[in-house]
Every structure is written in C-alpha cells, then in structure tokens.
Design an enzyme around this catalytic site. Sequence first.
Site, short mmCIF file in Angstrom:
data_model
loop_
_atom_site.label_atom_id
_atom_site.label_comp_id
_atom_site.label_asym_id
_atom_site.label_seq_id
_atom_site.Cartn_x
_atom_site.Cartn_y
_atom_site.Cartn_z
N ARG A 233 0.85 -1.19 0.00
CA ARG A 233 0.00 0.00 0.00
C ARG A 233 0.88 1.24 0.00
NH1 ARG A 233 -3.63 -1.03 5.13
NH2 ARG A 233 -4.55 1.00 4.61
N HIS A 234 0.25 2.37 -0.24
CA HIS A 234 0.93 3.65 -0.07
C HIS A 234 1.42 3.75 1.37
CE1 HIS A 234 -2.60 4.68 2.29
NE2 HIS A 234 -3.28 4.07 1.32
N GLY A 235 2.35 4.66 1.60
CA GLY A 235 2.75 4.92 2.99
C GLY A 235 1.58 5.47 3.78
N TYR A 239 -4.96 10.98 6.41
CA TYR A 239 -6.30 10.47 6.74
C TYR A 239 -6.23 9.18 7.54
CZ TYR A 239 -9.38 13.71 4.23
OH TYR A 239 -10.10 14.80 3.82
N ASN A 240 -5.26 8.32 7.21
CA ASN A 240 -5.08 7.09 7.99
C ASN A 240 -4.93 7.45 9.46
OD1 ASN A 240 -2.97 5.54 5.47
ND2 ASN A 240 -5.13 5.13 5.91
N ARG A 283 -1.42 9.72 -2.53
CA ARG A 283 -0.60 8.99 -1.57
C ARG A 283 0.23 7.86 -2.17
NH1 ARG A 283 -6.07 8.45 -0.86
NH2 ARG A 283 -7.04 6.43 -0.32
N GLU A 303 -8.41 3.61 -4.85
CA GLU A 303 -9.10 2.90 -3.76
C GLU A 303 -10.61 2.81 -4.04
OE1 GLU A 303 -9.06 0.69 -1.94
OE2 GLU A 303 -8.72 1.12 0.18
N HIS A 368 -3.86 0.33 -2.61
CA HIS A 368 -4.64 0.68 -1.42
C HIS A 368 -5.17 -0.59 -0.78
CE1 HIS A 368 -4.77 4.92 -2.84
NE2 HIS A 368 -4.75 4.35 -4.03
#
Lengths: 474, 466
Positions: A233-235, A239-240, A283, A303, A368
Amino acid sequence: AWASYMTNSPTLIVMVGLPARGKTYVSKKLTRYLNWIGVPTRVFNLGVYRREAVKSYKSYDFFRHDNKEAMEIRKQCALVALEDVKAYLLEECGQIAVRLFSTKRTCGGFVSGLSWFSKHVSLPSSQVFFVESVCDDPEVIAANILEVKVSSPDYPERNRENVMDDFLKRIECYKVTYQPLDPDQYDKDLSFIKVINVGQRFLVNRVQDYIQSKIVYYLMNIHVQPRTIYLCRHGESEYNLVGKIGGDSGLSPRGKQFAQALKKFIEEQEIVELKVWTSQLKRTIQTAESLGVTYEQWKILNEIDAGVCEEMTYAEIEAKYPDEFALRDQEKYLYRYPGGESYQDLVQRLEPVIMELERQGNVLVISHQAVMRCLLAYFLDKSADELPYLRCPLHTILKLTPVAYGCKVETITLNVEAVNTHRDKPTLNSSHLPTSQSPGRMRRSSLTPRASAAVEKRPRHHSVGSSPPGPPGP
Amino acid sequence: ARELTQNPLQKTWEPYDNGLPAGHSAQRGVCMTNCPTLIVMVGLPARGKTYISKKLTRYLNWIGVPTKEFNVGQYRRDLVKKYKSFEFFLPDNEEGLKIRKQCALAALNDVRQYLSDENGHVAVFDATNTTRERRETIYKFGEENGYKTFFVESVCVDPEVIAANIVQVKLGSPDYVDCSNDEATEDFMKRIECYKNSYETLDETLDKDLSYIKIMDVGRSYLVNRVMDHIQSRIVYYLMNIHVTPRSIYLCRHGESELNLKGRIGGDPGLSVRGKEFAKSLAQFINEQNIKDLKVWTSQMKRTIQTAEALGVPYEQWKVLNEIDAGVCEEMTYEEIQENYPLEFALRDQDKYRYRYPKGESYEDLVQRLEPVIMELERQENVLVICHQAVMRCLLAYFLDKPAEQLPYLKCPLHTVLKLTPVAYGCKVESIFLNVEAVNTHRDKPENVDISRPPEEALVTVPAHQ
C-alpha cells in the site's frame, strides 16, 4: 458477479495433451481466474480419481495401452469423474467444469463418449471447449517434470532420476495413441484452443461465446517465465492517522519514512527491469516518487469509492448511516456504498490490471487496502468471503513468486510504525438489521434475474451485464 | 522527493522540479505503446483487408492509440488516374509492377513520417503483401526505423463470402465507376487470379519468427504466432471478437428524468411523466421493428432501468454504462456550477474531452470504462443499449469514428433512438424521434472559454429548464 449466468448453460472445458504439457497448471490457473472474476468453476482431475482407485502406483506399466486391466480402471475413473462433473454443473450450479482428460482416445471412442455425456448432462456440444497443450521442446518438458512430477503423490520415495525415467516412459505410453486435435478435418466443428510450445503459438477454432472468448484471451496472456510481483500500500496517509476512509490525502511523516525504506528495500532486492505501478491518488504517487524510478499511474488502481461515506471515520459512518454500516458487515463483498462501489465492483474494475500483470515480468504495485485485497485474492485463490478480510497492513510488502501450481508469499515488514486500518468482521447478530432487509437478498454469485414472463432457452451468448436483483431497493 | 502538483484539467498528480513538470511519471492510458507498431495486412483481394484495417484503426483511435491506415490501392488510384482493367495487375506487366512498387514505397514513406515525425503509435499498411519477398522488404523497413511489425492475414476460400465482398465494396469502387455490375465482377475475379499464383501464405515453419495472426474463413479459426506486447495482444483480442453477421445496434438514452426537467446533471432520479410515456413508445417501436433475438442493456441507474422495464423483456444491467460521474458537481445545474466552480466550468469548456470533474470522471475516463461494452457489442448481434448522454456520445463516437474533440459535442437528444447498421466500411445511422417531447440537455461550446469570462458568457449556451 458481472456475467449473466442464470439463463446461460454451463460450460465444460476439457484439457487435452500428453503428460507434462502443463494441463494441470493451466487448469488450476484458469479456474483461479474464472472464480476470481465471478464465474463458479471447478477442476476435476482424472489423476486424482485414478489415485483413489489404485491405492499405490507401481510404475509406468499401468499406462501401457495394452494393459487391459488398467484400461478398465481408467475408464471407470473417467465415468465417475463425469458423474461428478454432471452433479457440479447441474445440481451445484457450477458454471464451468475443467476436466483433465486422459489423452487416450480414438476418434470414435471420444465422440461416442461425448455424446453419452451430452445426453446425460444435456450439454450441447457448443458448450464444450477443448484446451490442448502441445509441446515438443524437450527442455520445457523436463523442467515441467522436475517442477511438479517429482513431488507428485505417485512418486513419494523415489529419487529424481528414477522419477524422470519412469515419467518419460509414461509419456511414451500415451504417445502411441495420441491424436492431437485436428482443425482441418476430424475436429473442425469443435470449439478449442491449441496452445503450442507454452504460448508461442495458438490455434483457435470456433469460439462460441463470451466466456470462451475470455478464456482464450487469458490463455494468450499468461506465461511461465519466472518473475516476482510485489504488492504494497501507499505509505501511511494523513487520513489514515485520523481514521478517515477514502479521500485524496498526502503521506504522513511516517508514510514518507516508509517511502524511503521502500526505496532502500527495492534497491537491495536488485530486481531486473522492475515496473512500478501506482493509482492516481496522491498517496501512492508520493510513495513512488521516493523510489526515483519511472512509474505508471493507473486510475483503475484507485481505492474503492466509498460514495457518501468518503472521508468519514467508521464511527461517523456508524452514527450517520447505521443501517449501511450493519449491512456492510453482513456481506462485505457484495455491499456497495451509496453512490460508491463494492468489492465486487472493484474486482471488475481491476481485471485489466490482473491481465496486464499476467503479461508482465517483475512488477511493484503500490495501491490501497481494498485494491490490494482484491489482487491478493486473485494470486492466492481466496474466495469472495475471505477477500474483504485479507490482511494488508500499511508498511508491509507482499512478495509473490509463482511456484509449481501456486504462489509463494513472503511478508516483509519495513520497520516503520503505522496505524492499523484493518477491521475484522464483527460478531453481530442479524437483529441489528432493519426488518425490511433480509440476508437472503444478498446473493453470492450472479444476481438473480428478474422473474420475467418467459425465459426461453436461447442459444447462449454470455455477456458482461448482470440481471436485475429483484424488486428495486429502498 | 519531488513535490506533486495537481493538473487542474485532468486532476492528475504530477511531479515538478522548480515549477516545471518533471519526468519519471507516465499516465497509464488504456495502452502504453513503447515503440511504434506497424501492422501489415496480408491476403488476396476481396478478403476483407481494408474492412479490417479501417475497423481496427477506428477501434485503436477510440481507445486512445493514435493510429492511421495507409491503403496502397488509394495511392495507386491517385497515381494512375483512370483504371482500365485487370491487366494492370498481370504478373508480367512491367509497367504495372513498377507503378505498384512505387506506390508501396510512397505509402511506406508516409508511414515513416506518421510514426516517426507525427507521434503516431500504430500504422496499418493495407495492401495484398502476398509474397514473402514483399513482406521481408516491409519487415526490414520496420526494423530500420525501430518499429515492431505485426502481420494480419485474412484467408478465405468460400466463394459466397468473396462474392458478397465484391458486391458490398468493389462494385462501388472508383475503379468501376463506368462499368456495369457484371463487367465489374468479371474484371475483379480476373484481378484476384493475377495474385493467386504468387501467393505465399504465412507459414508455420517458414514464418515462425514473425508475429502474426492468420484469420481463417471470416473468423471461424485463427492462428496466432509470437504476440510480442500489450498492444498486439489487444489487437488479437479485438480481431477475434469482431464478426460480419448483419445486425443492428440501437442506442438511446433513458426517458426524460425529473432532474432533466430541472436542468440538473447526474444523480439517480426516476422518470418524469413524459419519460414514462417515452418508455411506452420505445416498447411499441421495438415491437414494430420485429428484431430477432434482441438483447437489451441498461446502466445500473434507476432511469435506464425504469425505461427498460416498460419493454417487458429480459434486460441486463451494466454498472459501466452509468452516466459520467460529475463528482462535486453531481445534481447541480450549470448555473450553480458556474456560481460555485467558475474555474472548473471554464476548464471544462476548454477541453471537454480531457476535463475531469473534481472527484469525478472525464470523457477520457468514460471511454476506458466503456471498452468492455464495445468489445461485447462487437461480439453480439442485435442489441438495444439504453444509457445516458455522455455514455451514448462515447459509444456513438466509436461507431461513427468521431475524434476526441467532437465526441463530447455529439448530439444525443432525449427520446430519440439511433439505429446503427454496419454497411460496407462504415455504419449507417438512422435517427428516430419517438414523438414524445422532452427538454433539451445539449450544451454547445460557448464562444468565450476564458477563465476570466463573465457568467453570462459562460451560460449563454445552457438549454432552457424549469
């Protein structure tokens, strides 16, 4: 699923070819692909039936064409297998049965066998599709034998040389009566694809419908060159950190750290001609940027679209849309966000990615959570039930290497902390559901067609639409 | 790491260095072609080479791969003003051979210009190319210029098919403008004979290192050899899905919706009163057409499904047929978009094909999304597609070979069915208005597309609504 199968008749795929020509490999791979795109498919391997009937394999003598007793056993196995195929297609609502057919056949014998089968399964001959694998390259054959036969249940204790020797003699037994599919004369009315020398050349005859066309396209895109696929996944994103789903936020400081660590990891792996793919969301692109190599952006790797729930936290969703929240936990694969997508939609969207991954060599896909789950389910043959709960944590790379009939997975955690975004299926009871929704409405495979006045059995052309699911929803 | 900036038109993230766009990043369009591809048609006359060339070119351009076809026969017609007879093609006609070779070279020269100088990705070289020698010349040409060469051979011995081809496309050819049909047919058959003796079909052994597809009997079977890359794989898939069985494709939009009445875009509204009337008229129209085995497809939006329901026949719902996603502008009127997002509104007018709504889609995205529909339409026979304005424009552009600039402005009014019938090298269109009034939803490109334009100039082409 996105193919309208309720009114379509099932398909029987029959594999044809001498031993060690990749029939089982192709059967399993094709079956995995078809199940992933939503076409219920199962493999019926005659070798397995034979091993059950004859508890211990002694030697290649079993396969001599003049060994009457063995012939009788093999014929019986074929009949049992056909019965199982019939049960699967007719009673279990399977759509496609892939049958590993022994290569021993005479023209007459097979045709009469097939008409017996057609009578019993009421499967018109146009619904039978043959996949023949022809190979005359001794190196390829030897490699196949080493890859998969040496570890076969038939050869539990033997050493390599003996296995190779016995197996080559086994092949010779078949060669005596092998009649390849003949497009010019005997078999010109059959539907088939002949794969020659592991995909160097193909002969395609009388493709009847959508599903056969998809099968041909798939077989023409797969290859057996060794290579590795990296999924991550992206780093970690901004928002995460705050628990918001979706959106298009940038990387958090730890996410940027991960991107740096990823760069180092990729360099250490020393991968030949690595392709890097990202989505079109910031991202994943930011993550790829750190690698300092060329990358391609795919919109279809974006995503899952959470529709009205975009940029909300799970707590906010539960508060504002409690029914939706509950429904999603009931049937996470089929559940579509209002104004958004479902995992099922995602699979359809990702199919060209899978096809291109099959064509390619070494690839790193930076995507994602939901997208990665779908891709992983394809490679690891996970069902629709399991797919939405596969673990794809941030800052973790999955390294996939094809091996024998499957895929080896290595998990590599890059030692950069990140939030956990995984939500397991809660142990809810259905009393949380509003009474107007009954679980029965959520179907597993194809959507049920609307009960229209008359559904005639027409000669079937499969297509990619789906029939309406019943009375229009709320 | 470099900073990212979002392209205001397409909403894509691009890296930049000191304010300038930087390399290292590429958009995955539908097809990434690394080096140009030269497609070489092979086959006797009247085997469908030009038909395939034109159709393939149309498809590739539609999915975003710049493609052009080069018909050597056309070069010959330009050079030799008046066609006399088949004798021009006799294998011992020195003069004829000289001219034909000259034309082939002129065409190859133009191919080189297109692929190397004009950013073309694929060139389709349409000629008989029936000898191995000729094909070698072309292959070498490809190698010298860094092109990948892919051969497409059409083999057909069915006299009925050949006769039908002659009637469809040869009788009307400029070569036979002064002849009767019988004269033309007789001459053309003799023309075919001129090629037969020297015809060397692509051979499994002799040509084993070439990349090619051999199409037999108009698609009954195919031989595919050494597919090298993604674009060749797509071409093969496309060629294996097309057919020539006569059929018609009907395209229309859902009946007028409640939001249409209010001049609002997108959303998932139901049909208005007039929309429901249209659905009934559509049912009647379909009945009267008496179409054999008609398939009906809709999107997964209420308004197309409601329309299909009135037909009383089974239909299939495709999510990919849903209307273009207008993102943050969903359910707005154009006036509201102008008021809330004047920059977006202007950008859209500047490049309506590539413009992507914030959190939404562009026409370009729509084409990629619709490709499986086109592929399946090619496989099918009689189909009625009930869809939406932007979607219908994309599908129509494919069938009528409209370029990207024109696509978003094609007229697809409500309550009008377009009946498309393949004919010769193209598509006949009949427009049938089903006599139920509806609002106009077509917004032409205004004169002033500048971001600084006053609102009135932006809204001057907005159609009337409640």
